[in-house]
Scaffold this motif. Structure first.
Motif, mmCIF file in Angstrom:
data_model
loop_
_atom_site.group_PDB
_atom_site.id
_atom_site.type_symbol
_atom_site.label_atom_id
_atom_site.label_comp_id
_atom_site.label_asym_id
_atom_site.label_seq_id
_atom_site.Cartn_x
_atom_site.Cartn_y
_atom_site.Cartn_z
ATOM 1 N N LYS A 372 0.914 -1.107 -0.057
ATOM 2 C CA LYS A 372 0.103 -0.065 0.104
ATOM 3 C C LYS A 372 0.861 1.261 0.137
ATOM 4 N N ALA A 373 1.852 1.394 0.624
ATOM 5 C CA ALA A 373 3.091 2.389 0.829
ATOM 6 C C ALA A 373 3.623 2.671 -0.475
ATOM 7 N N ASP A 374 3.878 1.467 -1.102
ATOM 8 C CA ASP A 374 4.697 1.664 -2.443
ATOM 9 C C ASP A 374 4.055 0.274 -3.262
ATOM 10 N N PRO A 375 2.804 0.615 -3.831
ATOM 11 C CA PRO A 375 2.078 -0.525 -4.613
ATOM 12 C C PRO A 375 2.878 -1.124 -5.753
ATOM 13 N N LEU A 376 3.694 -0.328 -6.481
ATOM 14 C CA LEU A 376 4.583 -0.936 -7.749
ATOM 15 C C LEU A 376 5.884 -1.644 -7.505
ATOM 16 N N ALA A 377 6.282 -1.215 -6.246
ATOM 17 C CA ALA A 377 7.356 -1.798 -5.709
ATOM 18 C C ALA A 377 7.508 -3.356 -5.741
ATOM 19 N N PRO A 378 6.502 -4.410 -5.338
ATOM 20 C CA PRO A 378 6.491 -5.649 -5.446
ATOM 21 C C PRO A 378 6.737 -6.050 -7.081
ATOM 22 N N ALA A 379 5.979 -5.288 -7.824
ATOM 23 C CA ALA A 379 5.855 -5.644 -9.078
ATOM 24 C C ALA A 379 7.324 -5.325 -9.902
ATOM 25 N N LEU A 380 7.779 -4.238 -9.496
ATOM 26 C CA LEU A 380 8.991 -4.119 -10.353
ATOM 27 C C LEU A 380 10.251 -4.877 -9.614
ATOM 28 N N GLU A 381 10.023 -5.354 -8.464
ATOM 29 C CA GLU A 381 10.986 -6.416 -7.974
ATOM 30 C C GLU A 381 10.829 -7.703 -8.574
ATOM 31 N N ASP A 382 9.644 -8.177 -8.755
ATOM 32 C CA ASP A 382 9.250 -9.188 -9.562
ATOM 33 C C ASP A 382 9.856 -9.292 -11.005
ATOM 34 N N ILE A 383 9.842 -8.126 -11.735
ATOM 35 C CA ILE A 383 10.455 -7.895 -12.937
ATOM 36 C C ILE A 383 11.761 -8.114 -12.982
ATOM 37 N N LYS A 384 12.240 -7.607 -12.098
ATOM 38 C CA LYS A 384 13.969 -7.691 -11.755
ATOM 39 C C LYS A 384 13.983 -9.160 -11.640
ATOM 40 N N ARG A 385 13.328 -9.809 -11.080
ATOM 41 C CA ARG A 385 13.822 -11.346 -10.632
ATOM 42 C C ARG A 385 13.459 -12.217 -11.803
ATOM 43 N N ILE A 386 12.209 -11.991 -12.556
ATOM 44 C CA ILE A 386 11.802 -12.706 -13.478
ATOM 45 C C ILE A 386 12.685 -12.707 -14.724
ATOM 46 N N LEU A 387 13.175 -11.509 -15.002
ATOM 47 C CA LEU A 387 13.996 -11.167 -16.085
ATOM 48 C C LEU A 387 15.446 -11.207 -15.961
ATOM 49 N N LYS A 388 15.793 -11.364 -14.664
ATOM 50 C CA LYS A 388 17.042 -11.437 -13.957
ATOM 51 C C LYS A 388 17.985 -10.332 -14.308
ATOM 52 N N LEU A 389 17.348 -9.158 -14.093
ATOM 53 C CA LEU A 389 18.061 -7.899 -14.121
ATOM 54 C C LEU A 389 18.868 -7.790 -12.920
ATOM 55 N N LYS A 390 20.117 -6.846 -13.160
ATOM 56 C CA LYS A 390 20.851 -6.457 -12.079
ATOM 57 C C LYS A 390 20.224 -5.711 -10.886
ATOM 58 N N SER A 391 19.336 -4.776 -11.389
ATOM 59 C CA SER A 391 18.731 -3.978 -10.590
ATOM 60 C C SER A 391 17.182 -3.806 -10.823
ATOM 61 N N ARG A 392 16.336 -3.191 -9.592
ATOM 62 C CA ARG A 392 15.034 -3.075 -10.060
ATOM 63 C C ARG A 392 14.851 -1.921 -11.368
#
Length: 548
Positions: A372-392
């Protein structure tokens, strides 16, 4: 499903065990289930009942057809069901939130000197011991670091080249350096055995093993080695002392609790090893509302203990699944001993499952507060993990092409900054090189122009901002068309195909398929939709100007 068609199909059903696959009118798989008796189980969906949940009633209203796969035993049906759910991720099956692949720790057994590594895909590792899954990076890193520090298992991959001197990890005490001959194969095997016991939750066993080794070295008057072993024993005892004693008996148990809230199901597992509470793990699942307790617990047990390196003798859950016996059979074979799934109507077991459920509720509330405080942060973290990026990915650029039979072709670039549209950064391109329908060449031209910076032009100043991620509207063809350009620029990229919202990565033949409700997919799709809208708007405007 039309009643007449259903009745005709139901009459042909076998009474064998097997798997049934429910489909909607478009042929999309919406549910996969297992049955001891396929005819009785599938027929039950088409008979009126007041005992069904809201979720099942909604699913039944969408069923237009079904397939069945007959198996020889219920256990075979269970394994097939698990594989098909993993492959198709049906909407009405209970699924892990966001389709995550949680990491595990693997100790390989294909080499004379096994190595340790972190892995996300736990399938297909036949010559390995696998421990996990771990719910978060902190738990994973703590376990991985402890094993390296205490047992000094090598982390280098594949065959081990011989060296005259230990590598850096050997010098700082994080590897026993078998490559330089510092340890024999038998001694190394003992360290690997202790590491496996430690990762399985047993600290007493490696302590006892080290004490026996210290006594043997003491008899040889090898006091320097005794000193090193004593240091390891003290470190293990410190970890053991921090664990809470919950029973006088030397038992290994897991206590499962869960909390259901809307479409979220949060599970918490409390691990008791050697009579001590060694830790807990939490996992968030997604399900349609109206999920029954036994069905949710069943889905979680099948997920959590699949290929698990540490399966306890007893698993306590507030509502065991109906086919607990079949699941026990699969888990017992994996563990090499009897594994029981137990209910907990009273006593200490009930206290622990209630406590686990309470912790599950607290964890879910904490996660939701952060979202709720940062609703898009988990989604961006998931994109980082799923696409194996170095950072969010803070800046995501998305590209699309719009043309009519190749005429008046245009391209668009939209930008998401921290997951939100940044319309001041949007750019449009009038395609120059092509006047025939060739989306691949057009996309290649647009990306080339985006990355071609002329420092003398003030209008090119925006190009100096390098994106964290580029999304191409399209599949394999579009991704391949721009692969050499973007890889040489060192910019991560992927394609999003419209038809099934599949994500294509360069050099990968199989796409990544995320659940429709995945926040990561929602962010990527939003960028694609914005690029599509922006391109079409520009194309229409250009056509109107030409008509005038």
């Amino acid at each position: 499903m039309h009643e007449s068609r259903a009745e005709s199909r139901l009459k042909t059903l076998t009474e064998d065990s097997g798997v049934y696959i429910m489909k909607d009118s478009s042929g999309r798989i919406i549910y996969i289930g297992k049955a001891v008796n396929l005819k009785r189980r599938v027929s039950s969906y088409f008979h009126a009942s007041n005992q069904r949940s809201e979720k099942i009633n909604m699913m039944i209203s969408l069923i237009d057809d079904f397939d069945i796969i007959s198996t020889s035993t219920e256990t075979e049906a269970l394994l097939l069901e698990r594989e098909l759910i993993r492959r198709h991720r049906p909407e009405y099956n209970t699924l892990l939130k966001d389709g995550k692949e949680y990491p595990s720790i693997e100790i390989t057994y294909g080499d004379p000197f096994p190595s340790i590594r972190i892995m996300r895909n736990r399938r297909g590792a036949n010559k390995s011991r696998i421990f996990g899954p771990y719910p978060g990076s902190s738990e994973l890193k703590a376990a991985f670091s402890s094993v390296r520090r205490l047992f000094r298992i090598r982390t280098c991959k594949g065959s081990m080249p011989l060296r005259e001197r230990p590598c850096l990890y050997g010098m700082i005490g994080l590897c026993s350096s078998p490559c330089s001959g510092s340890i024999s194969q038998d001694e190394y095997a003992e360290d690997v055995k202790r590491a496996c016991s430690f990762l399985s939750g047993s600290i007493t066993e490696p302590i006892n093993s080290l004490q026996r080794q210290m006594e043997a070295e003491s008899e040889k008057l090898n006091f320097e080695k005794c000193s090193k072993i004593l240091k390891d024993i003290k470190a293990l005892k410190n970890i053991s002392d921090r664990q809470k004693i919950v029973t006088d008996r030397n038992e290994n148990r897991d206590y499962i609790g869960f909390c259901v809230s809307g479409e979220d199901i949060m599970f918490k597992v409390m691990h008791v090893r050697g009579g001590k509470l060694s830790g807990s793990s939490g996992f968030r699942f997604y399900s349609k509302e109206g999920e029954s307790g036994p069905e949710a617990v069943r889905a979680f047990i099948m997920f959590y203990y699949e290929n698990a390196g540490s399966i306890p003798q007893e698993i306590y859950a507030p509502c065991p699944p109906e086919d607990a016996a079949a699941i026990e059979s699969v888990m017992s074979e994996a563990a090499g001993r009897k594994v029981s799934i137990c209910g907990c109507p009273k006593g200490r077991a009930r206290e622990f499952t209630v406590l686990a459920s309470k912790n599950a509720k607290l964890s879910l509330e904490s996660i939701r507060a952060a979202e709720k405080a940062d609703p898009l942060a988990p989604a961006l973290e998931d994109i980082k993990r799923i696409l194996k990026l170095k950072s969010r990915p803070s800046r995501i650029e998305t590209y699309d092409i719009s043309n009519l039979s190749g005429k008046n072709a245009v391209g668009s670039m939209t930008v998401l900054t921290d997951g939100k549209p940044d319309k001041k950064q949007y750019r449009k391109f009038k395609i120059r090189a092509k006047d025939t329908p060739d989306d691949f060449a057009m996309m290649r031209e647009m990306i080339s122009r985006r990355l071609n910076i002329d420092p003398s032009k003030k209008s090119d100043a925006w190009k100096s901002i390098i994106p964290d991620l580029i999304i191409i509207d399209g599949g394999k063809g579009q991704v391949s068309a721009v692969r050499d350009i973007l890889e040489s620029a060192g910019i991560p990229f992927a394609g999003l195909a419209k038809k099934n919202e599949e994500i294509y990565l360069p050099g990968k033949s199989d796409p990544i398929i995320l659940p429709k409700e995945s926040p990561a997919l929602a962010v990527i799709r939003h960028g694609r939709d914005e690029a599509h809208r922006f391109a079409i708007t520009y194309h229409r405007k250009l056509r109107e100007i030409i008509k005038k």
